[in-house]
Design an enzyme around this catalytic site. Structure first.
Site, mmCIF file in Angstrom:
data_model
loop_
_atom_site.group_PDB
_atom_site.id
_atom_site.type_symbol
_atom_site.label_atom_id
_atom_site.label_comp_id
_atom_site.label_asym_id
_atom_site.label_seq_id
_atom_site.Cartn_x
_atom_site.Cartn_y
_atom_site.Cartn_z
ATOM 1 N N GLY A 138 74.396 58.975 28.075
ATOM 2 C CA GLY A 138 74.948 60.281 27.743
ATOM 3 C C GLY A 138 75.535 61.012 28.939
ATOM 4 O O GLY A 138 76.494 61.779 28.802
ATOM 5 N N ASP A 156 69.151 66.207 22.929
ATOM 6 C CA ASP A 156 67.883 65.859 22.277
ATOM 7 C C ASP A 156 67.232 64.745 23.086
ATOM 8 O O ASP A 156 67.123 63.612 22.644
ATOM 9 C CB ASP A 156 68.195 65.424 20.844
ATOM 10 C CG ASP A 156 66.951 65.143 20.030
ATOM 11 O OD1 ASP A 156 65.827 65.302 20.552
ATOM 12 O OD2 ASP A 156 67.101 64.734 18.862
ATOM 13 N N SER A 157 66.794 65.095 24.292
ATOM 14 C CA SER A 157 66.327 64.086 25.243
ATOM 15 C C SER A 157 64.842 63.812 25.116
ATOM 16 O O SER A 157 64.096 64.574 24.503
ATOM 17 C CB SER A 157 66.596 64.570 26.662
ATOM 18 O OG SER A 157 65.719 65.645 26.965
#
Lengths: 279, 279
Positions: A138, A156-157
């Site tokens: 990402g 949304d890690s």
């Protein structure tokens, strides 16, 4: 027989969840991945020893990380989800009728495959024609992305260890800023104000390097450390409030919640405002 | 050396907290009592294997259980606290300038003594001349209490095991109803909607047996199961909202919190309304 999954949430905190079955376990090129069946929370996805989501409480997290920033934007059409291989954030983003495209960038395809197999309710969005999945890093993706591509970017890690560390950096938030449209909005999960206070402060400062308006929303999340979770939202132009009609009523997220989403408890406001840039 | 305190929060959930010192341990006539020093939460009070309060997060609980019902009442003068031997609820009640008297009824005097010794910040209210401490069973006390004695009654109980079971019963709420003035308000801690859903539903129904208006407020509480806690409030006459100016601004409780204190997430509203009386 007495089986437990025990997560070291911090050096000094531990959560134990009784397990009735180990459904899946593998080592992917990026992490250890497991799916277990639990008594309290139903099926549970674990990555590198950290609970990612459970059938029973995932809605609390996914509704917050998606619907709060999505309502700050007046008309979100193009959404980018970084991480979140389980698909929960993609699923929620698709509930907004304005959305024409969801670019989902996940570094580990094995997470998506596991979710498709074990969490059909979470991964239901992957079959939507508006969704475009890209298996890649990402950070590199947003760094090299065309400017003005997205209205909303959702980070949304996993926890800030290993490959996810860079997703909490000022540099990365700068890439996101560039990839967003002039009225774009970013939202990142930023851990617990009790268990990870320094991380939260760091993210807040890092996001403020680029975004003129930064707010923190809080929400319950039983299977994450301390049950108390934060979502840090940065906005390029729009005020930190609902800038359109609140069209979503979830199991947790409501119009009323959105109205006070950025209304922090005094102890947390003071913690952030009293914190130093260099943590 | 690696010392942990591990609490079985339910049969299937466990919380572990690293301990650096055991400051106190005794068996009182009613329960096992311990005070330990922890890394994450500072000093911690444990009764019968359940964390009661910690220095670091107790404000979240005590501000909710006191300031929410206290603002539903238009002019609370006489307050009764049942349980809560640590003194946190008494301390918060005294912050309301209208309060003339706090009757504190605790079954186990050893809890008060331990709090005075180890938690001066919690027990500070005990020296206030408005406070009258009575060491006795709260159920018997309210059962035999004069009618129309109190404006607000706060049930700051331990978990529903052992002597505390009766504090969650419809019968007990009936005694409280009688002891309250015509515009009186009751508030009880009613556990986690995730870990103790049936208990919460039961209390909600039990309180509705007597009180025409019953609402549930929710709040973060990291050291209690799931970090997600409920406070059930019953009112004889007053609407479930602030019925006077919100004069308290705590570390957690604010005017804004009070404005939506009874605004339940849809999943929880449905859980309560769909539940049966006989649980």
């Amino acid at each position: 027989m007495d089986f437990w999954y025990k997560e070291a949430q911090t050096n000094d905190l531990l959560l134990g969840v009784r397990v009735t079955d180990i459904l899946h376990s593998e080592t992917t090129p990026y992490q250890r991945l497991a799916v277990v069946e639990t008594v309290e929370y139903g099926k549970m996805l674990i990555l590198d020893g950290a609970i990612q989501c459970t059938e029973r409480d995932e809605f609390l997290y996914h509704e917050m990380i998606v619907h709060v920033p999505m309502h700050v934007h007046p008309n979100p059409k193009r959404v980018c989800v970084i991480g979140g291989g389980d698909g929960g954030s993609v699923r929620e983003a698709l509930k907004h009728s304005s959305v024409a495209k969801v670019k989902h960038v996940e570094i580990d395809g094995a997470v998506i495959e596991a979710s498709k197999k074990y969490f059909p309710h979470l991964s239901s969005g992957f079959s939507d024609p508006r969704v475009d999945v890209l298996i890649t890093d990402g950070i590199e993706y947003l760094k090299n992305c065309e400017p003005n591509c997205f209205d909303v970017i959702i980070i949304d890690s996993t926890d800030p260890v290993g490959p996810a560390v860079g997703l909490f950096s000022a540099e990365f938030y700068g890439y996101a800023y560039k990839a967003l449209t002039w009225d774009g909005v970013i939202c990142a999960q930023t851990e617990s104000p009790f268990a990870s206070a320094n991380l939260l402060k760091k993210c807040w400062h890092n996001m403020k390097v680029h975004f003129p308006q930064v707010g923190v929303a809080t929400g319950f999340m039983p299977t994450y450390p301390t049950g108390f979770w934060t979502y840090t939202v940065g906005s390029k132009k729009m005020a930190l409030k609902a800038n359109r009609e609140v069209t979503i009523r979830g199991k947790y997220f409501t119009k009323s919640l959105m109205e006070r989403a950025f209304d922090l408890p005094p102890f947390l406001q003071e913690m952030l405002e009293g914190s130093k840039k260099n943590l």
